[in-house]
Write a protein that holds these residues in place. Structure first.
Motif, PDB file in Angstrom:
ATOM      1  N   ALA A 115       0.822  -1.217   0.000  1.00 26.92           N
ATOM      2  CA  ALA A 115       0.000   0.000   0.000  1.00 26.92           C
ATOM      3  C   ALA A 115       0.857   1.269   0.000  1.00 26.92           C
ATOM      4  CB  ALA A 115      -0.947  -0.010   1.208  1.00 26.92           C
ATOM      5  N   GLY A 116       1.919   1.250   0.786  1.00 28.64           N
ATOM      6  CA  GLY A 116       2.759   2.441   0.868  1.00 28.64           C
ATOM      7  C   GLY A 116       3.556   2.662  -0.413  1.00 28.64           C
ATOM      8  N   HIS A 155       1.651   4.284  -3.206  1.00 26.32           N
ATOM      9  CA  HIS A 155       1.569   5.750  -3.094  1.00 26.32           C
ATOM     10  C   HIS A 155       2.896   6.400  -3.519  1.00 26.32           C
ATOM     11  CE1 HIS A 155      -2.357   6.661  -1.318  1.00 26.32           C
ATOM     12  NE2 HIS A 155      -2.266   5.533  -0.639  1.00 26.32           N
ATOM     13  N   GLU A 156       4.008   5.802  -3.088  1.00 24.77           N
ATOM     14  CA  GLU A 156       5.323   6.369  -3.435  1.00 24.77           C
ATOM     15  C   GLU A 156       5.561   6.342  -4.948  1.00 24.77           C
ATOM     16  OE1 GLU A 156       8.675   4.974  -0.900  1.00 24.77           O
ATOM     17  OE2 GLU A 156       7.164   4.176   0.472  1.00 24.77           O
ATOM     18  N   ARG A 161       3.324   6.044  -7.366  1.00 28.81           N
ATOM     19  CA  ARG A 161       2.389   6.910  -8.089  1.00 28.81           C
ATOM     20  C   ARG A 161       2.931   8.332  -8.137  1.00 28.81           C
ATOM     21  NH1 ARG A 161      -3.670   8.466  -6.142  1.00 28.81           N
ATOM     22  NH2 ARG A 161      -2.431   9.186  -4.369  1.00 28.81           N
ATOM     23  N   GLN A 162       3.451   8.789  -7.009  1.00 32.42           N
ATOM     24  CA  GLN A 162       3.994  10.147  -6.974  1.00 32.42           C
ATOM     25  C   GLN A 162       5.221  10.265  -7.896  1.00 32.42           C
ATOM     26  OE1 GLN A 162       6.187  11.515  -3.520  1.00 32.42           O
ATOM     27  NE2 GLN A 162       4.904  13.350  -3.404  1.00 32.42           N
ATOM     28  N   GLU A 208      -0.734  10.723 -10.925  1.00 34.81           N
ATOM     29  CA  GLU A 208      -1.631  11.264  -9.904  1.00 34.81           C
ATOM     30  C   GLU A 208      -3.111  11.123 -10.251  1.00 34.81           C
ATOM     31  OE1 GLU A 208       1.393  12.712 -10.010  1.00 34.81           O
ATOM     32  OE2 GLU A 208       1.944  13.188  -7.937  1.00 34.81           O
ATOM     33  N   VAL A 225      -7.149   1.395  -0.767  1.00 34.22           N
ATOM     34  CA  VAL A 225      -6.564   0.265  -0.043  1.00 34.22           C
ATOM     35  C   VAL A 225      -7.687  -0.512   0.648  1.00 34.22           C
ATOM     36  CG1 VAL A 225      -4.902  -0.457   1.707  1.00 34.22           C
ATOM     37  CG2 VAL A 225      -4.461   1.611   0.357  1.00 34.22           C
ATOM     38  N   GLY A 271      -3.985   5.621   4.311  1.00 29.66           N
ATOM     39  CA  GLY A 271      -2.907   5.425   3.332  1.00 29.66           C
ATOM     40  C   GLY A 271      -2.174   4.162   3.715  1.00 29.66           C
ATOM     41  N   ILE A 290       2.103  11.822   1.469  1.00 27.78           N
ATOM     42  CA  ILE A 290       2.229  11.774   0.006  1.00 27.78           C
ATOM     43  C   ILE A 290       0.837  12.040  -0.537  1.00 27.78           C
ATOM     44  CG2 ILE A 290       2.791  10.369  -2.009  1.00 27.78           C
ATOM     45  CD1 ILE A 290       4.696   8.753  -0.325  1.00 27.78           C
ATOM     46  N   GLY A 291       0.681  13.146  -1.265  1.00 26.40           N
ATOM     47  CA  GLY A 291      -0.663  13.531  -1.692  1.00 26.40           C
ATOM     48  C   GLY A 291      -1.497  13.753  -0.440  1.00 26.40           C
ATOM     49  N   ALA A 315      -2.169  11.112   1.593  1.00 27.61           N
ATOM     50  CA  ALA A 315      -2.021   9.856   2.339  1.00 27.61           C
ATOM     51  C   ALA A 315      -0.878   9.921   3.352  1.00 27.61           C
ATOM     52  CB  ALA A 315      -1.768   8.712   1.357  1.00 27.61           C
TER      53      ALA A 315
END
Lengths: 249, 249
Positions: free
Chosen positions: A90-91, A94-95, A97-98, A103, A109, B124, B233-234, B236
């Protein structure tokens, strides 16, 4: 066009340990991505999907693939064993995607049953009260940091759940961990371990911290170390809800 | 005659957060027992069952009722919110079975999604790496013990999930806890909290440890405190899988 990646915890392995929400999300997806072993665990229950897999070490690539698929408008599920938010993807999703500029892709999740609570249920109730979850893998964390955490968790009389207690190249890590825990915890502390939760070959064992020092485990094992109050009732490892102390709230 | 009690974690609240295994076990039971609020959450999905409830403080009585029903040969489910093994009834059921001599009744614990992982999924990925779960309720644990645990978890740079952050009679406990955590953690540590997970009125908030000191919470709130690496992040709250360090395993 909605662009979406679900990051889904599928639980310990058996289909029926998944939540209804996880099943429905996977049914709604076109593409299901995961580590080969986990995809094989669920594949038969989701006919007609496109399955994509990468080997164990390619987590970053797996996230990129999921974002690429979702970016094309194909609803995508990234599956993890246990819970996606506990040593899961999950983390990282996010990392990545950035970092990759995706975006516009929404991340949702969906939690799953993690080995700590699945294993606890098998053993009885070792995590009823405050507990710490610690991974013994030093792939991304310096071993000295892991030692510190073991020491702090033992000092605080936490019940402790250990993930990744050993691997082929880290055979003596569990022994080293137990020795650190015994600086603060009694060698007679009630402990337990489970293997292959909710899969073929499921096992559970009760033991003590002293005996755990000599126990061989593998990457499919989850280890439970009691707090000072944990005891064996019948064949169950049980931590009480508190200390023998009553206060009017 | 099989005599059996299932102790079932129903997850945070919504029916679809239950596992398939939990649903099937409840469908197979004649009697479903629980705290009134949790029974009301699931009742409509299990028509034709006998529902028995007791108020919040009567956990022991609830276990006795479950054992009595199962002892008569009526398959019985004792339901808990979240996971039955995390501040739940799984341990007490083993204790009461032993005390009341109902050893012929088999206990099967069925895990559920606990607030730590359900709340983490909403925020997140705050619990991706090693974490500690601590309840701030001092009903059964001396406050000094809770303070020690907060200190040890903060010293070990654990991500921390707090259950029961406050109640009407413990309004300032979260503030006191944050002040202890700030002895070791930066006031800028990324934090989050969620309310009414998977129920009407679900809320999530990102904040910092400093701001959390001034935040009002209630018994439906779960609080997340990052480790030193946790960042936003964003929108999250994300804890990385380790420290910026690579080792060949």
């Amino acid at each position: 066009m909605e662009k979406k990646v679900y990051v889904i915890g599928i639980g310990p392995g058996a289909y029926e340990e998944m939540t209804i929400r996880a099943v429905r999300a996977m049914e709604a997806c076109e593409v299901i991505i995961g580590y080969t072993v986990y995809v094989d665990l669920v594949k038969e229950h989701f006919p007609g999907k496109t399955f994509l897999t990468t080997p164990m070490t390619q987590e970053v690539r797996r996230c990129e693939m999921a974002l690429e698929e979702a970016g094309k408008g194909r609803k995508t599920a990234m599956i993890c064993s246990g819970d996606a938010g506990v040593y899961g993807m999950a983390g990282l999703m996010h990392e990545i995607r950035q970092e990759t500029g995706y975006e516009e892709v929404e991340i949702e999740v969906i939690p799953g049953i993690t080995a700590a609570t699945a294993g606890a249920a098998l053993l009885g109730a070792p995590l009823i009260h405050d507990f710490a979850v610690i991974s013994l893998s030093d792939l991304l964390t310096p071993w000295e940091k892991i030692e510190e955490r073991l020491r702090d968790a033992a000092r605080g009389d936490f019940a402790i759940c250990l993930y990744n207690p050993s691997s082929r190249k880290r055979k003596d890590y569990l022994r080293k961990a137990c020795e650190i825990l015994m600086e603060w915890k009694s060698p007679d502390t009630v402990c337990g371990y489970v293997r292959q939760i909710a899969r073929d070959g499921e096992e559970k064992h009760l033991t003590t911290l002293k005996e755990l020092t000599e126990t061989e485990t593998d990457m499919f094992t989850t280890v439970f170390i009691g707090n000072s109050q944990t005891r064996v009732i019948g064949e169950a490892m049980v931590t009480p809800r508190g200390y023998r102390y009553e206060k009017k709230d």
